[in-house]
Design a protein around this motif. Structure first.
Motif, PDB file in Angstrom:
ATOM      1  N   PHE A  75      32.578  75.418  10.640  1.00  0.00           N
ATOM      2  CA  PHE A  75      31.277  76.333  10.710  1.00  0.00           C
ATOM      3  C   PHE A  75      30.164  75.171  10.848  1.00  0.00           C
ATOM      4  O   PHE A  75      30.348  73.831  10.346  1.00  0.00           O
ATOM      5  N   ARG A  76      29.268  75.600  11.700  1.00  0.00           N
ATOM      6  CA  ARG A  76      28.104  74.628  12.061  1.00  0.00           C
ATOM      7  C   ARG A  76      26.646  75.537  11.878  1.00  0.00           C
ATOM      8  O   ARG A  76      26.929  76.509  12.656  1.00  0.00           O
ATOM      9  N   GLY A  77      25.808  75.234  11.202  1.00  0.00           N
ATOM     10  CA  GLY A  77      24.458  76.010  11.327  1.00  0.00           C
ATOM     11  C   GLY A  77      23.557  75.509  12.704  1.00  0.00           C
ATOM     12  O   GLY A  77      24.190  74.768  13.281  1.00  0.00           O
ATOM     13  N   PRO A  78      22.405  76.084  12.568  1.00  0.00           N
ATOM     14  CA  PRO A  78      21.679  76.806  11.602  1.00  0.00           C
ATOM     15  C   PRO A  78      22.114  78.178  11.374  1.00  0.00           C
ATOM     16  O   PRO A  78      22.624  78.511  12.677  1.00  0.00           O
ATOM     17  N   LEU A  79      21.985  79.006  10.717  1.00  0.00           N
ATOM     18  CA  LEU A  79      22.311  80.122  10.466  1.00  0.00           C
ATOM     19  C   LEU A  79      21.289  81.126  10.398  1.00  0.00           C
ATOM     20  O   LEU A  79      20.301  81.050   9.927  1.00  0.00           O
ATOM     21  N   THR A 113      26.883  95.242   6.215  1.00  0.00           N
ATOM     22  CA  THR A 113      27.740  94.421   7.012  1.00  0.00           C
ATOM     23  C   THR A 113      26.507  93.931   8.028  1.00  0.00           C
ATOM     24  O   THR A 113      25.556  94.646   8.642  1.00  0.00           O
ATOM     25  N   TYR A 114      26.890  92.353   8.361  1.00  0.00           N
ATOM     26  CA  TYR A 114      25.705  91.535   8.994  1.00  0.00           C
ATOM     27  C   TYR A 114      26.605  90.939  10.025  1.00  0.00           C
ATOM     28  O   TYR A 114      27.897  90.347  10.082  1.00  0.00           O
ATOM     29  N   LYS A 115      25.949  90.691  11.028  1.00  0.00           N
ATOM     30  CA  LYS A 115      26.442  89.931  12.247  1.00  0.00           C
ATOM     31  C   LYS A 115      25.838  88.615  11.989  1.00  0.00           C
ATOM     32  O   LYS A 115      24.288  88.446  11.752  1.00  0.00           O
ATOM     33  N   LEU A 116      26.517  87.377  11.824  1.00  0.00           N
ATOM     34  CA  LEU A 116      25.974  86.180  11.540  1.00  0.00           C
ATOM     35  C   LEU A 116      25.859  85.334  12.674  1.00  0.00           C
ATOM     36  O   LEU A 116      27.052  85.144  13.374  1.00  0.00           O
ATOM     37  N   LEU A 117      24.852  84.855  13.148  1.00  0.00           N
ATOM     38  CA  LEU A 117      24.765  83.738  14.500  1.00  0.00           C
ATOM     39  C   LEU A 117      24.590  82.424  13.776  1.00  0.00           C
ATOM     40  O   LEU A 117      23.570  81.876  13.243  1.00  0.00           O
ATOM     41  N   ALA A 118      25.530  81.533  14.253  1.00  0.00           N
ATOM     42  CA  ALA A 118      25.520  80.025  13.863  1.00  0.00           C
ATOM     43  C   ALA A 118      25.835  79.179  15.391  1.00  0.00           C
ATOM     44  O   ALA A 118      26.191  79.689  16.117  1.00  0.00           O
ATOM     45  N   GLY A 119      25.551  77.900  14.838  1.00  0.00           N
ATOM     46  CA  GLY A 119      25.710  76.954  15.945  1.00  0.00           C
ATOM     47  C   GLY A 119      27.330  76.934  16.323  1.00  0.00           C
ATOM     48  O   GLY A 119      27.650  76.659  17.548  1.00  0.00           O
ATOM     49  N   SER A 120      28.251  77.278  15.362  1.00  0.00           N
ATOM     50  CA  SER A 120      29.510  77.311  15.809  1.00  0.00           C
ATOM     51  C   SER A 120      29.998  78.804  16.295  1.00  0.00           C
ATOM     52  O   SER A 120      31.337  78.826  16.649  1.00  0.00           O
ATOM     53  N   GLY A 121      29.220  79.487  16.311  1.00  0.00           N
ATOM     54  CA  GLY A 121      29.532  81.080  17.022  1.00  0.00           C
ATOM     55  C   GLY A 121      29.095  82.294  16.047  1.00  0.00           C
ATOM     56  O   GLY A 121      28.382  81.954  15.152  1.00  0.00           O
ATOM     57  N   CYS A 122      29.539  83.359  16.382  1.00  0.00           N
ATOM     58  CA  CYS A 122      29.049  84.687  15.584  1.00  0.00           C
ATOM     59  C   CYS A 122      30.264  84.964  14.617  1.00  0.00           C
ATOM     60  O   CYS A 122      31.432  84.837  14.924  1.00  0.00           O
ATOM     61  N   TYR A 123      29.926  85.601  13.472  1.00  0.00           N
ATOM     62  CA  TYR A 123      30.668  85.868  12.602  1.00  0.00           C
ATOM     63  C   TYR A 123      30.385  87.321  12.057  1.00  0.00           C
ATOM     64  O   TYR A 123      29.153  87.568  12.216  1.00  0.00           O
ATOM     65  N   VAL A 124      31.106  88.111  11.187  1.00  0.00           N
ATOM     66  CA  VAL A 124      30.790  89.291  10.508  1.00  0.00           C
ATOM     67  C   VAL A 124      30.918  89.093   8.964  1.00  0.00           C
ATOM     68  O   VAL A 124      31.824  88.489   8.594  1.00  0.00           O
ATOM     69  N   GLU A 165      40.206  87.846  12.575  1.00  0.00           N
ATOM     70  CA  GLU A 165      40.539  86.944  11.883  1.00  0.00           C
ATOM     71  C   GLU A 165      39.592  86.880  10.718  1.00  0.00           C
ATOM     72  O   GLU A 165      38.264  86.793  10.884  1.00  0.00           O
ATOM     73  N   VAL A 166      40.031  86.858   9.596  1.00  0.00           N
ATOM     74  CA  VAL A 166      39.236  86.754   8.206  1.00  0.00           C
ATOM     75  C   VAL A 166      39.273  85.292   7.866  1.00  0.00           C
ATOM     76  O   VAL A 166      40.284  84.545   7.904  1.00  0.00           O
ATOM     77  N   HIS A 167      38.145  84.768   7.848  1.00  0.00           N
ATOM     78  CA  HIS A 167      38.013  83.259   7.560  1.00  0.00           C
ATOM     79  C   HIS A 167      37.790  83.238   5.837  1.00  0.00           C
ATOM     80  O   HIS A 167      38.539  82.185   5.386  1.00  0.00           O
ATOM     81  N   ALA A 168      36.984  83.858   4.978  1.00  0.00           N
ATOM     82  CA  ALA A 168      37.170  83.455   3.657  1.00  0.00           C
ATOM     83  C   ALA A 168      36.497  84.373   2.990  1.00  0.00           C
ATOM     84  O   ALA A 168      35.552  85.333   3.144  1.00  0.00           O
ATOM     85  N   LEU A 169      36.902  84.636   1.557  1.00  0.00           N
ATOM     86  CA  LEU A 169      36.400  85.614   0.555  1.00  0.00           C
ATOM     87  C   LEU A 169      35.570  84.767  -0.546  1.00  0.00           C
ATOM     88  O   LEU A 169      36.079  83.778  -0.974  1.00  0.00           O
ATOM     89  N   CYS A 170      34.663  85.298  -0.826  1.00  0.00           N
ATOM     90  CA  CYS A 170      33.636  84.768  -1.894  1.00  0.00           C
ATOM     91  C   CYS A 170      33.335  85.738  -3.039  1.00  0.00           C
ATOM     92  O   CYS A 170      32.893  86.833  -2.742  1.00  0.00           O
ATOM     93  N   LEU A 230      34.078  90.313  16.841  1.00  0.00           N
ATOM     94  CA  LEU A 230      34.471  90.578  18.088  1.00  0.00           C
ATOM     95  C   LEU A 230      33.559  91.915  18.756  1.00  0.00           C
ATOM     96  O   LEU A 230      33.148  92.746  18.074  1.00  0.00           O
ATOM     97  N   ASP A 231      33.212  91.464  19.951  1.00  0.00           N
ATOM     98  CA  ASP A 231      32.211  92.005  20.730  1.00  0.00           C
ATOM     99  C   ASP A 231      33.035  93.602  21.345  1.00  0.00           C
ATOM    100  O   ASP A 231      33.906  93.508  21.679  1.00  0.00           O
ATOM    101  N   GLY A 232      32.210  94.424  21.026  1.00  0.00           N
ATOM    102  CA  GLY A 232      32.817  95.882  21.627  1.00  0.00           C
ATOM    103  C   GLY A 232      31.921  97.045  21.583  1.00  0.00           C
ATOM    104  O   GLY A 232      30.827  96.641  21.010  1.00  0.00           O
ATOM    105  N   ARG A 233      32.724  97.941  21.624  1.00  0.00           N
ATOM    106  CA  ARG A 233      31.725  99.499  21.616  1.00  0.00           C
ATOM    107  C   ARG A 233      32.283 100.022  20.252  1.00  0.00           C
ATOM    108  O   ARG A 233      33.345  99.980  19.811  1.00  0.00           O
ATOM    109  N   ILE A 234      31.258 100.795  19.712  1.00  0.00           N
ATOM    110  CA  ILE A 234      31.425 101.637  18.449  1.00  0.00           C
ATOM    111  C   ILE A 234      31.303 102.862  18.792  1.00  0.00           C
ATOM    112  O   ILE A 234      30.186 103.192  19.309  1.00  0.00           O
ATOM    113  N   PHE A 235      32.082 103.865  18.455  1.00  0.00           N
ATOM    114  CA  PHE A 235      32.075 105.347  18.659  1.00  0.00           C
ATOM    115  C   PHE A 235      31.885 105.995  17.321  1.00  0.00           C
ATOM    116  O   PHE A 235      32.667 105.915  16.571  1.00  0.00           O
TER     117      PHE A 235
END
Length: 177
Positions: free
Chosen positions: A25-29, A42-53, A88-93, A109-114
């Motif tokens: 993981f790398r910021g900024p977030l 539920t949130y989309k997180l945008l970081a220097g290392s990529g996108c997360y949920v 892939e699940v990364h971590a639980l807090c 994961l980018d995709g469509r929601i129906f």
């Protein structure tokens, strides 16, 4: 679909936690809340290392087993590597001091929601392929061989669970007092 700039996350504390708990993981977030009918924000997180949920419990008073993001996390982690596709699940807090409630972080994961199960706007062939894929995944989910011979995803997902007692009597007591 997300709402850019709209969220209630303490990004400084979350970024520090992610740096300590998510490999690479790398910021900024930055964060955007997904719109739509999820009971767990539920949130989309945008970081220097990529996108997360990030999925979290809602704030406020909850029934003890309601909005069990820890259970979601354990089930998806247990299904990883099986015939059932999961992110892939990364971590639980479970430390409420980080963002106010328990949460977990998984890959985006980018995709469509129906939202409409009738799938308007999709051709007959597209709908057929989607429903066939769904049936294949449901069959894999219920197949004892989908998790390998040593253990089942169900047993793995229950490891560390607050309760392994049968759910029906437990839920009846919870809702009826």
């Amino acid at each position: 679909m997300t709402i850019p700039g709209q969220h209630d996350l303490p990004l400084g504390r979350l970024e520090r936690w992610m740096r300590d708990h998510i490999d690479g993981f790398r910021g900024p977030l930055a964060a955007e809340q997904f719109e739509g009918g999820q009971s767990n924000p539920t949130y989309k997180l945008l970081a220097g290392s990529g996108c997360y949920v990030l999925r979290r419990k809602p704030a406020g008073q909850l029934l003890p087993s309601a909005h069990a993001v820890d259970r979601e996390y354990r089930v998806m982690r247990a299904l990883s590597g099986t015939a059932v596709p999961v992110p892939e699940v990364h971590a639980l807090c479970e430390d409420d001091s980080v963002i106010g409630t328990a949460f977990y972080v998984m890959e985006f994961l980018d995709g469509r929601i129906f939202w409409d199960p009738r799938l308007p706007g999709c051709s007959t062939a597209e709908r057929r392929a989607m429903f066939q894929s769904m049936n294949t995944v449901i069959a894999a989910l219920h197949s004892p061989s989908s998790a390998g011979p040593a253990t089942t995803w169900r047993a793995k997902s229950r490891a560390g669970a607050a309760s392994t007692r049968p759910r029906r009597p437990r839920n009846s007591r919870q809702w009826t007092g």
